[in-house]
Scaffold this active site. Sequence first.
Site, mmCIF file in Angstrom:
data_model
loop_
_atom_site.group_PDB
_atom_site.id
_atom_site.type_symbol
_atom_site.label_atom_id
_atom_site.label_comp_id
_atom_site.label_asym_id
_atom_site.label_seq_id
_atom_site.Cartn_x
_atom_site.Cartn_y
_atom_site.Cartn_z
ATOM 1 C CB SER A 33 0.210 -1.356 -15.925
ATOM 2 O OG SER A 33 1.213 -0.437 -15.568
ATOM 3 C CG ASP A 92 -9.031 -9.186 5.695
ATOM 4 O OD1 ASP A 92 -8.348 -8.216 6.100
ATOM 5 O OD2 ASP A 92 -9.984 -9.043 4.906
ATOM 6 C CG ASP A 110 -12.264 -4.674 6.941
ATOM 7 O OD1 ASP A 110 -11.715 -4.927 8.032
ATOM 8 O OD2 ASP A 110 -12.115 -5.408 5.932
ATOM 9 C CG ASP A 148 -0.966 -0.271 -8.334
ATOM 10 O OD1 ASP A 148 0.268 -0.097 -8.376
ATOM 11 O OD2 ASP A 148 -1.656 -0.510 -9.342
ATOM 12 C CG HIS A 169 1.256 -2.351 -10.879
ATOM 13 N ND1 HIS A 169 0.327 -1.379 -11.164
ATOM 14 C CD2 HIS A 169 1.965 -2.530 -12.033
ATOM 15 C CE1 HIS A 169 0.464 -0.989 -12.410
ATOM 16 N NE2 HIS A 169 1.442 -1.677 -12.970
ATOM 17 C CG ASP A 219 -6.469 -6.729 9.420
ATOM 18 O OD1 ASP A 219 -7.410 -6.643 8.608
ATOM 19 O OD2 ASP A 219 -5.906 -7.799 9.690
#
Length: 534
Positions: free
Chosen positions: A199, A273, A269, A421, A457, A266
């Site tokens: 961060s 998962d 790809d 994030d 994050h 989901d």
Amino acid sequence: MLAARPLSLYASAICLWLASPILAISLSKCSSQDISLPDLPGVTKLSVTAERLENFHIVAEDANPERQYDVSLNFCNVTINYAHQGWRDNVQVTVWLPLKGWNGRLSGIGGAGLSSLWTDNRFAPAVSRGYAAVGTDAGHARNPIDATSWALDAAGNVNFFLVQNFFALSQNEAAIIAKKVIADLYGQGPRYSYWDGCSTGGRQGLMLAQRYPAAYDGILAGAPAINWATFVPGMYYPKFVMDQEGHQLSQCAFDAIRNATVKACDGLDGVEDGIISALDQCDFDPRSLVGKKFDCNGEAIKIAAKDAAIVQKFWDGPKQRDGSFMWYGMSKGVELKGLGGAPCTLAECAGVPFQIASDWIKLFVLQDPNLDLSTLSPEGYEAAVNLSVNAYRSVASNDNPDLTEFRQAGGKLLHWHGTDDQQIYAKGSENYYNKVEARHASVRDFYRFFFAPGVAHCGYGHGLLPEDPFSALIDWVEDGKAPDTLSAATADGSYRRNLCPYPQVPAYRGGDPAKASSFHCQDSYENPDLKDEL
């Protein structure tokens, strides 16, 4: 230009190490009388203390990613206070040195939010592993979300001296001071120096690579707050949107829309998962949920048209009034918690802005701590963002893609960012890496960037956390072993995967999706060539 790392006060001691392996060294001295401040231009020493601490119990807090565990330490705690002449500041540098088993390395400890150094717990992981560790408060309070105690001076003007300390100067000074303290107490300086931050700590790491390329041999930058002057006012955008719409999006409504989005995207790809990995391919429209009912803690809620419109604006990101790009929007896998969320019951909602963003706009940009930001018009918000960029980009954003001197100094930069994030959107990291690559054709020789799918994050969330990127950085710096992948796992260890150096992605190739061996790094999730080999 730097052809090599410059020698300094402690370099003669380092030279004795060059042909020898890392040794475990004990500390015989822990006294302020044995410590002297190095010569720093315009710096006056205020005080030096040294305290020997044994069986010191503390909760160690890793930064990359964030983890906590109990440790017991034996170390020398050195505290140095100094001031810059004419600045009226008081900067404190803290150095922890293991009493036994020092491994010859220094670890710089990064901060969080508006704090240059947050908590002493961040020193503990390094010291428990045999590192000396250094951090600096940059002359202001260690409060990551509240800058009211230092942002403005007595006249109500921005305290630009402390701004310079926070964004750049103090981190390099801390590295110089720590190396001198180490040489004074161990009798020889560190052989290798590393930066560890996430961060704000990640931003500090990039700043060091850009402005002080000889400070650290290796830099680990997690979820770095690059483009500070742009993205921090951008973090206020969710609250601004809700104010403009006159509608406070409830946490339940947002969660319902997010969960439906994850369900729809989901599998893009190739594996389901619970993570949207192929984010660029997800075109889910939240308006498809308008009028539908969802359970919220046992009560039914209905998605309103304004709920869907607000979420779409979150995803699109802030724009100039002419429709041009201002900053990136929220990833479609992100949870709203911690950024402009609206904690509420079904009967009443009260949108709460992210304090770092509101403090930045009120204190540093508009210099009015009493300003009611809910009254900002579109013109006012745009003006605030543009003023932030014009006034602070050169000071705060650390987005310079020219890393020539860092590369020539032999430095290595390892950078990772979670795709979910919720505070610092990962697209900013992608943008920076692409700019560096455009300037440095051989970028992967010294700088590698990894996306962590589903990670929030600095390590929270449901995704695949990098397990030990710091060790990967050490292997790269000391053994020349560049990280072709980073091992990663979910917090509960049920799923494992190897993260891939950008722009490659961990594509599913068949088999058990919980195992890392079922994935392979390739250029696209859509590329089926590896599946054909099975």
